[in-house]
Design a protein around this motif. Structure first.
Motif, mmCIF file in Angstrom:
data_model
loop_
_atom_site.group_PDB
_atom_site.id
_atom_site.type_symbol
_atom_site.label_atom_id
_atom_site.label_comp_id
_atom_site.label_asym_id
_atom_site.label_seq_id
_atom_site.Cartn_x
_atom_site.Cartn_y
_atom_site.Cartn_z
ATOM 1 N N PHE A 115 0.399 1.609 -5.280
ATOM 2 C CA PHE A 115 -0.060 0.229 -4.980
ATOM 3 C C PHE A 115 -1.224 -0.273 -5.661
ATOM 4 N N LYS A 119 -1.390 -3.170 -8.352
ATOM 5 C CA LYS A 119 -2.167 -4.062 -7.564
ATOM 6 C C LYS A 119 -1.654 -4.910 -6.396
ATOM 7 N N PHE A 120 -0.788 -3.989 -5.570
ATOM 8 C CA PHE A 120 -0.327 -4.582 -4.464
ATOM 9 C C PHE A 120 -1.211 -4.319 -3.255
ATOM 10 N N LYS A 121 -1.586 -5.537 -2.750
ATOM 11 C CA LYS A 121 -2.429 -5.677 -1.668
ATOM 12 C C LYS A 121 -3.795 -4.968 -1.847
ATOM 13 N N THR A 122 -4.259 -4.781 -2.801
ATOM 14 C CA THR A 122 -5.641 -4.122 -2.929
ATOM 15 C C THR A 122 -6.811 -4.740 -2.671
ATOM 16 N N ASP A 123 -6.555 -6.237 -2.351
ATOM 17 C CA ASP A 123 -7.714 -7.054 -1.887
ATOM 18 C C ASP A 123 -7.658 -7.054 -0.253
ATOM 19 N N HIS A 124 -6.674 -6.652 0.178
ATOM 20 C CA HIS A 124 -6.489 -6.517 1.697
ATOM 21 C C HIS A 124 -6.295 -5.103 2.193
ATOM 22 N N ALA A 127 -3.984 -4.371 5.344
ATOM 23 C CA ALA A 127 -2.573 -4.642 4.843
ATOM 24 C C ALA A 127 -2.060 -3.690 4.065
ATOM 25 N N PHE A 128 -2.829 -3.025 3.068
ATOM 26 C CA PHE A 128 -2.672 -1.932 2.077
ATOM 27 C C PHE A 128 -2.211 -0.713 2.802
ATOM 28 N N TYR A 131 0.961 -0.999 4.999
ATOM 29 C CA TYR A 131 2.114 -0.929 4.361
ATOM 30 C C TYR A 131 2.514 0.416 3.704
ATOM 31 N N ASP A 132 1.265 1.173 3.549
ATOM 32 C CA ASP A 132 1.395 2.518 3.018
ATOM 33 C C ASP A 132 2.023 3.318 4.220
#
Length: 159
Positions: A115, A119-124, A127-128, A131-132
């Motif tokens: 992630f 850069k997937f959902k790194t600002d949330h 959610a990060f 999802y993980d």
């Protein structure tokens, strides 16, 4: 010379490396022996062979898309190799951590690393993590529930 740069970019080199690794993986599956008489049906070789075939198909699609897109000069530079190198390092760390810390922690950390790399959902952050956790739990369910694979735990036992 421009065409040589195209083939030296990560868009071609990394999938080509994965083709080689998939071939090694596929060849290793033929050494798998069953403890019981083979009835000609589904056996311990089936899933690795299917996974290799799917990987070949996916890599073919990636390579075809890469060859069809117009070449950008910056794509062939060093920076194009950074993300594939980071993924390779993440995979090596996952393999190294899998037995000592178990499936849950190693998979959670591996997915988190991917992630971050993409850069997937790194600002949330919520959610990060959600999802993980979902990915870790879904794959656990697939391996344990569907494929009946025993996975290592933090305590050194298998589930």
């Amino acid at each position: 010379m421009s065409q040589l740069k195209r083939f030296m970019g990560a868009g071609i080199l990394f999938p080509a490396l994965l083709v080689v690794l998939t071939t090694v993986y596929l060849l290793a599956t033929f050494d798998i022996r069953t403890m019981f008489g083979a009835d000609g049906g589904v056996g311990p070789k089936t899933l690795p062979i299917v996974a290799a075939i799917i990987m070949y198909g996916a890599l073919l699609i990636v390579l075809m898309k890469e060859l069809r897109k117009p070449m950008d000069e910056k794509d062939a530079g060093f920076s194009s190799h950074l993300r594939p190198a980071l993924v390779t390092i993440a995979i090596a760390c996952y393999i190294a951590l899998f037995s000592p810390v178990g499936y849950g922690i190693s998979t959670f950390l591996f997915v988190a690393a991917l992630f971050f790399i993409f850069k997937f959902k790194t600002d949330h952050p919520l959610a990060f993590v959600l999802y993980d956790l979902i990915i870790t739990i879904v794959f656990y369910g697939l391996f344990v529930g569907l494929f009946d694979v025993r996975l290592p735990t933090l305590t050194g036992h298998f589930l």
